[in-house]
Scaffold this motif. Structure first.
Motif, PDB file in Angstrom:
ATOM      1  N   SER A  84       0.803  -1.222   0.000  1.00 46.76           N
ATOM      2  CA  SER A  84       0.000   0.000   0.000  1.00 46.76           C
ATOM      3  C   SER A  84       0.833   1.269   0.000  1.00 46.76           C
ATOM      4  N   GLY A  85       2.152   1.187   0.149  1.00 44.16           N
ATOM      5  CA  GLY A  85       2.945   2.404   0.149  1.00 44.16           C
ATOM      6  C   GLY A  85       4.422   2.158   0.278  1.00 44.16           C
ATOM      7  N   ALA A  86       5.215   3.217   0.079  1.00 43.42           N
ATOM      8  CA  ALA A  86       6.662   3.165   0.236  1.00 43.42           C
ATOM      9  C   ALA A  86       7.164   4.160   1.271  1.00 43.42           C
ATOM     10  N   VAL A  87       6.495   5.308   1.412  1.00 42.15           N
ATOM     11  CA  VAL A  87       6.849   6.307   2.418  1.00 42.15           C
ATOM     12  C   VAL A  87       5.572   6.764   3.097  1.00 42.15           C
ATOM     13  N   ALA A  88       5.563   6.775   4.412  1.00 44.97           N
ATOM     14  CA  ALA A  88       4.382   7.192   5.165  1.00 44.97           C
ATOM     15  C   ALA A  88       4.696   8.402   6.027  1.00 44.97           C
ATOM     16  N   ASN A  89       3.707   9.257   6.207  1.00 41.29           N
ATOM     17  CA  ASN A  89       3.831  10.426   7.073  1.00 41.29           C
ATOM     18  C   ASN A  89       2.738  10.382   8.133  1.00 41.29           C
ATOM     19  N   HIS A  90       3.148  10.301   9.396  1.00 41.59           N
ATOM     20  CA  HIS A  90       2.196  10.266  10.516  1.00 41.59           C
ATOM     21  C   HIS A  90       2.311  11.564  11.314  1.00 41.59           C
ATOM     22  N   MET A  94       9.943   0.797  16.967  1.00 38.66           N
ATOM     23  CA  MET A  94      11.387   0.577  16.881  1.00 38.66           C
ATOM     24  C   MET A  94      11.944   0.877  15.493  1.00 38.66           C
ATOM     25  N   ASN A  95      11.185   0.598  14.447  1.00 37.90           N
ATOM     26  CA  ASN A  95      11.738   0.606  13.090  1.00 37.90           C
ATOM     27  C   ASN A  95      11.421   1.864  12.300  1.00 37.90           C
ATOM     28  N   GLY A  96      10.606   2.764  12.855  1.00 34.74           N
ATOM     29  CA  GLY A  96      10.295   4.007  12.173  1.00 34.74           C
ATOM     30  C   GLY A  96      11.320   5.080  12.473  1.00 34.74           C
ATOM     31  N   VAL A  97      11.068   6.278  11.958  1.00 34.06           N
ATOM     32  CA  VAL A  97      11.916   7.446  12.209  1.00 34.06           C
ATOM     33  C   VAL A  97      11.086   8.483  12.959  1.00 34.06           C
ATOM     34  N   GLY A  98      11.413   8.692  14.241  1.00 39.64           N
ATOM     35  CA  GLY A  98      10.716   9.667  15.061  1.00 39.64           C
ATOM     36  C   GLY A  98      11.220  11.070  14.785  1.00 39.64           C
ATOM     37  N   VAL A  99      10.292  12.022  14.651  1.00 38.79           N
ATOM     38  CA  VAL A  99      10.632  13.387  14.241  1.00 38.79           C
ATOM     39  C   VAL A  99       9.959  14.396  15.165  1.00 38.79           C
ATOM     40  N   LYS A 100      10.653  15.460  15.489  1.00 40.22           N
ATOM     41  CA  LYS A 100      10.015  16.632  16.092  1.00 40.22           C
ATOM     42  C   LYS A 100      10.729  17.877  15.609  1.00 40.22           C
ATOM     43  N   ASN A 101      10.159  19.034  15.918  1.00 41.15           N
ATOM     44  CA  ASN A 101      10.766  20.287  15.472  1.00 41.15           C
ATOM     45  C   ASN A 101      11.949  20.643  16.358  1.00 41.15           C
ATOM     46  N   THR A 102      12.947  21.256  15.747  1.00 47.64           N
ATOM     47  CA  THR A 102      14.201  21.547  16.443  1.00 47.64           C
ATOM     48  C   THR A 102      13.997  22.446  17.650  1.00 47.64           C
ATOM     49  N   ALA A 103      13.070  23.387  17.554  1.00 50.54           N
ATOM     50  CA  ALA A 103      12.899  24.369  18.631  1.00 50.54           C
ATOM     51  C   ALA A 103      12.434  23.745  19.937  1.00 50.54           C
ATOM     52  N   TRP A 157       6.508  -4.508  11.852  1.00 52.67           N
ATOM     53  CA  TRP A 157       6.535  -5.622  10.895  1.00 52.67           C
ATOM     54  C   TRP A 157       6.340  -5.112   9.478  1.00 52.67           C
ATOM     55  N   LEU A 158       5.422  -4.190   9.284  1.00 58.74           N
ATOM     56  CA  LEU A 158       5.124  -3.670   7.950  1.00 58.74           C
ATOM     57  C   LEU A 158       6.328  -2.940   7.366  1.00 58.74           C
ATOM     58  N   ILE A 159       7.057  -2.204   8.193  1.00 61.50           N
ATOM     59  CA  ILE A 159       8.251  -1.486   7.724  1.00 61.50           C
ATOM     60  C   ILE A 159       9.251  -2.462   7.112  1.00 61.50           C
ATOM     61  N   VAL A 160       9.496  -3.570   7.799  1.00 64.85           N
ATOM     62  CA  VAL A 160      10.495  -4.539   7.330  1.00 64.85           C
ATOM     63  C   VAL A 160       9.965  -5.356   6.163  1.00 64.85           C
ATOM     64  N   GLU A 161       8.769  -5.881   6.314  1.00 60.53           N
ATOM     65  CA  GLU A 161       8.237  -6.825   5.334  1.00 60.53           C
ATOM     66  C   GLU A 161       7.905  -6.156   4.003  1.00 60.53           C
ATOM     67  N   ASP A 162       7.509  -4.891   4.068  1.00 56.64           N
ATOM     68  CA  ASP A 162       7.019  -4.201   2.867  1.00 56.64           C
ATOM     69  C   ASP A 162       7.932  -3.066   2.427  1.00 56.64           C
ATOM     70  N   ASP A 163       9.137  -2.938   3.044  1.00 57.00           N
ATOM     71  CA  ASP A 163      10.026  -1.812   2.738  1.00 57.00           C
ATOM     72  C   ASP A 163       9.252  -0.491   2.774  1.00 57.00           C
ATOM     73  N   TYR A 164       8.559  -0.277   3.862  1.00 52.91           N
ATOM     74  CA  TYR A 164       7.605   0.818   3.992  1.00 52.91           C
ATOM     75  C   TYR A 164       8.129   1.817   5.022  1.00 52.91           C
ATOM     76  N   PHE A 165       8.812   2.863   4.572  1.00 56.46           N
ATOM     77  CA  PHE A 165       9.407   3.876   5.439  1.00 56.46           C
ATOM     78  C   PHE A 165       8.313   4.665   6.154  1.00 56.46           C
ATOM     79  N   GLN A 166       8.509   4.908   7.463  1.00 54.03           N
ATOM     80  CA  GLN A 166       7.521   5.612   8.273  1.00 54.03           C
ATOM     81  C   GLN A 166       8.165   6.805   8.981  1.00 54.03           C
ATOM     82  N   ALA A 167       7.718   8.022   8.657  1.00 51.42           N
ATOM     83  CA  ALA A 167       8.114   9.223   9.387  1.00 51.42           C
ATOM     84  C   ALA A 167       7.026   9.517  10.408  1.00 51.42           C
TER      85      ALA A 167
END
Length: 410
Positions: free
Chosen positions: A76-82, A129-138, A103-113
């Motif tokens: 269903s996707g390659a890059v996700a934005n949450h 564990m397998n996603g990329v956690g993001v917040k604003n620098t400030a 599991w979806l990140i690994v099995e489906d090569d599905y990048f998650q921001a």
């Protein structure tokens, strides 16, 4: 109210499709803001042709298939934005969703921001564990995880990178846009989520000089066990640094490595195995930035979704081996994380070795990604930057939950 308004001037080339079909009579200003940073005029990808938007809970139900015996939906996707946050009232429900995403990140090569807000209300998906956690620098708030079970433990850094924007939601859009940009430029590379995560983290800046946002000035003031800072993760996103790392190409263990590069090892884990990446600083001192990343193994068998997770314990060390010596200078050896990170200054005229090893009690077979940059005394921007063709693309962005893409024929 979850849908971005595709009729805005910020989306001159973009059609926005409501995949949840809830038929809200209103548009979301929050969705508009994030979408503009992903594929609108405020993004690095202003020519995205189509945005597919899901309402967040609908995505949990239809794609992750939470609280069911069914596995998440593949393809269903390659890059996700949450750019949203939430949690359930009970730990088993939270863990179920986290396992499904990992599991979806690994099995489906599905990048998650994943946008990280207040950690107490960001169990989904800040504790993944397998996603990329993001917040604003400030934001200088500590983002250490809270305890859920033996895998999703307390005191991990939920943040992996920051971006200079007005909110964590908008910063997450910037990271999603950057991930998509790198995927387009380096379309010939199998840029799996674990490798892309390592490249983004190794490219991040620990000291910043932002023109319109607060700066990171005291990185390391709240250190985590794996060499990150609870407030800023690996630091602030720098797409040029990540570009240079990928342009430096894959460089296998055992051979002298260049100033920028990466390695993706498909089958690591033999008993006592150590992979060595040697380099030297010649007549100049340098700064070293390196991130080692591997995925949580959900260890899912055939049949229903019933994972038995395994977190392998990899370590990252730097040795000074000048003149045949073997002096350990730095190590990152957390037992609760799935990344290890080093950042330190190096002396001139020295020989070094980066070493990747593991402490798992049995042999295993699991991939890892490592990315690095070595900044010598000259300005890295003065070096010639290799050029790559930028292919046309059709991209689909799930504003609250997901994005997928494919390349069009030129």
């Amino acid at each position: 109210v979850y849908l971005a308004n595709g009729s805005l001037s910020a989306f001159p080339n973009t059609q926005i499709i409501d995949q949840s079909g809830i038929n809200s009579t209103e548009f979301s200003s929050h969705a508009n803001s994030v979408a503009q940073r992903i594929g609108g005029t405020a993004s690095q990808l202003p020519n995205l042709m189509q945005i597919d938007a899901y309402e967040a809970v609908d995505w949990l139900n239809t794609i992750l298939r939470r609280a069911s015996p069914l596995k998440p939906v593949l393809g269903s996707g390659a890059v996700a934005n949450h750019s949203w946050r939430g949690d359930f009232d009970d730990v088993p429900s939270n863990v179920d969703v986290l396992q499904r995403l990992d599991w979806l990140i690994v099995e489906d090569d599905y990048f998650q921001a994943i946008g990280i807000g207040a950690i107490s209300t960001s169990i989904i998906f800040a504790h993944a564990m397998n996603g990329v956690g993001v917040k604003n620098t400030a934001s200088s708030t500590s983002m250490a995880t809270t305890p859920l079970d033996d895998i999703y433990t307390a005191n991990r850094s939920a943040v992996h990178v920051t971006a200079p924007d007005s909110s964590s939601s908008n910063a997450t859009g910037v990271v999603s846009s950057s991930a998509m940009l790198l995927k387009q430029i380096f379309s010939s590379i199998e840029l799996r989520p674990v490798l892309l995560k390592a490249v983004l983290m190794a490219g991040a800046e620990r000291e910043t000089n932002n023109s319109q946002d607060s700066d990171i000035q005291d990185y390391g003031g709240l250190p985590s066990q794996n060499g990150l800072d609870y407030r800023y993760g690996a630091g602030q996103l720098n797409v040029l640094n990540s570009y240079l790392i990928l342009a430096g190409a894959k460089q296998a263990a055992g051979s002298e490595i260049n100033d920028e590069g990466y390695d993706f090892v498909e089958d690591f884990g033999l008993t006592g195995q150590t992979n060595i990446y040697p380099f030297n600083t010649s007549s100049q001192g340098a700064e070293l930035f390196v991130s080692l990343v591997w995925d949580l193994n959900l260890n899912l068998q055939t049949g229903p979704f019933n994972p038995a997770p395994i977190l392998y314990d990899l370590n990252l060390e730097l040795f000074d081996v000048t003149g045949g010596a073997e002096t350990l200078l730095a190590s990152s050896a957390s037992s609760i994380d799935n990344s290890e990170n080093l950042w330190l200054s190096l002396g001139a005229g020295r020989q070094y070795e980066l070493r990747v090893s593991h402490l798992h009690p049995q042999s295993f077979n699991w991939p890892y990604a490592i990315a690095w940059r070595i900044i010598r005394t000259e300005d890295p921007l003065s070096r010639q930057i290799p050029l790559f063709p930028f292919p046309a693309a059709i991209a689909f962005f799930g504003l609250l939950c997901w994005l997928r893409f494919r390349h069009a024929h030129e």
